[in-house]
Design a protein around this motif. Sequence first.
Motif, PDB file in Angstrom:
ATOM      1  N   THR A   7       0.858  -1.182   0.000  1.00 22.60           N
ATOM      2  CA  THR A   7       0.000   0.000   0.000  1.00 22.60           C
ATOM      3  C   THR A   7       0.894   1.232   0.000  1.00 22.60           C
ATOM      4  O   THR A   7       1.775   1.363   0.846  1.00 22.60           O
ATOM      5  N   PRO A   8       0.675   2.115  -0.949  1.00 22.96           N
ATOM      6  CA  PRO A   8       1.483   3.348  -0.958  1.00 22.96           C
ATOM      7  C   PRO A   8       1.289   4.135   0.342  1.00 22.96           C
ATOM      8  O   PRO A   8       0.234   4.089   0.959  1.00 22.96           O
ATOM      9  N   ARG A   9       2.320   4.834   0.735  1.00 23.91           N
ATOM     10  CA  ARG A   9       2.322   5.538   2.017  1.00 23.91           C
ATOM     11  C   ARG A   9       1.233   6.610   2.097  1.00 23.91           C
ATOM     12  O   ARG A   9       0.577   6.760   3.126  1.00 23.91           O
ATOM     13  N   PHE A  10       0.984   7.351   1.025  1.00 26.39           N
ATOM     14  CA  PHE A  10       0.000   8.424   1.067  1.00 26.39           C
ATOM     15  C   PHE A  10      -1.422   7.883   1.255  1.00 26.39           C
ATOM     16  O   PHE A  10      -2.269   8.549   1.843  1.00 26.39           O
ATOM     17  N   ILE A  11      -1.679   6.662   0.800  1.00 24.50           N
ATOM     18  CA  ILE A  11      -3.012   6.084   0.976  1.00 24.50           C
ATOM     19  C   ILE A  11      -3.242   5.728   2.440  1.00 24.50           C
ATOM     20  O   ILE A  11      -4.317   5.969   2.992  1.00 24.50           O
ATOM     21  N   SER A  12      -2.238   5.177   3.102  1.00 22.75           N
ATOM     22  CA  SER A  12      -2.403   4.851   4.525  1.00 22.75           C
ATOM     23  C   SER A  12      -2.530   6.118   5.360  1.00 22.75           C
ATOM     24  O   SER A  12      -3.282   6.151   6.332  1.00 22.75           O
ATOM     25  N   GLN A  13      -1.822   7.180   4.997  1.00 27.47           N
ATOM     26  CA  GLN A  13      -1.948   8.446   5.711  1.00 27.47           C
ATOM     27  C   GLN A  13      -3.330   9.053   5.482  1.00 27.47           C
ATOM     28  O   GLN A  13      -3.929   9.637   6.376  1.00 27.47           O
ATOM     29  N   GLN A  14      -3.855   8.885   4.274  1.00 27.49           N
ATOM     30  CA  GLN A  14      -5.184   9.416   3.962  1.00 27.49           C
ATOM     31  C   GLN A  14      -6.250   8.668   4.771  1.00 27.49           C
ATOM     32  O   GLN A  14      -7.198   9.274   5.258  1.00 27.49           O
ATOM     33  N   ALA A  15      -6.073   7.370   4.923  1.00 20.82           N
ATOM     34  CA  ALA A  15      -7.025   6.587   5.705  1.00 20.82           C
ATOM     35  C   ALA A  15      -7.000   7.030   7.171  1.00 20.82           C
ATOM     36  O   ALA A  15      -8.048   7.125   7.815  1.00 20.82           O
ATOM     37  N   THR A  16      -5.839   7.313   7.694  1.00 21.38           N
ATOM     38  CA  THR A  16      -5.722   7.786   9.072  1.00 21.38           C
ATOM     39  C   THR A  16      -6.408   9.142   9.227  1.00 21.38           C
ATOM     40  O   THR A  16      -7.129   9.372  10.198  1.00 21.38           O
TER      41      THR A  16
END
Length: 71
Positions: A7-16
Amino acid sequence: MSTTARTPRFISQQATARRVAAGLAIVLTLGLLAGLDQVADRQYDDALMAQAADAAPAQVVVVTAKRLPRA
């Protein structure tokens, strides 16, 4: 070689960020509803007291007795 993609890092940050925003929205919504409940209760109490002050007092008579013995 792995077949699963990371999972790209920006997607996990967006989910948070979405989880934090949803939590804040829930807290604000519940706080607003609780505040409105207090206002509504206060207005209802005031209206009820005003109605009671305008009403004429009622008198209630309660009669209790025993039957006389039959002759």
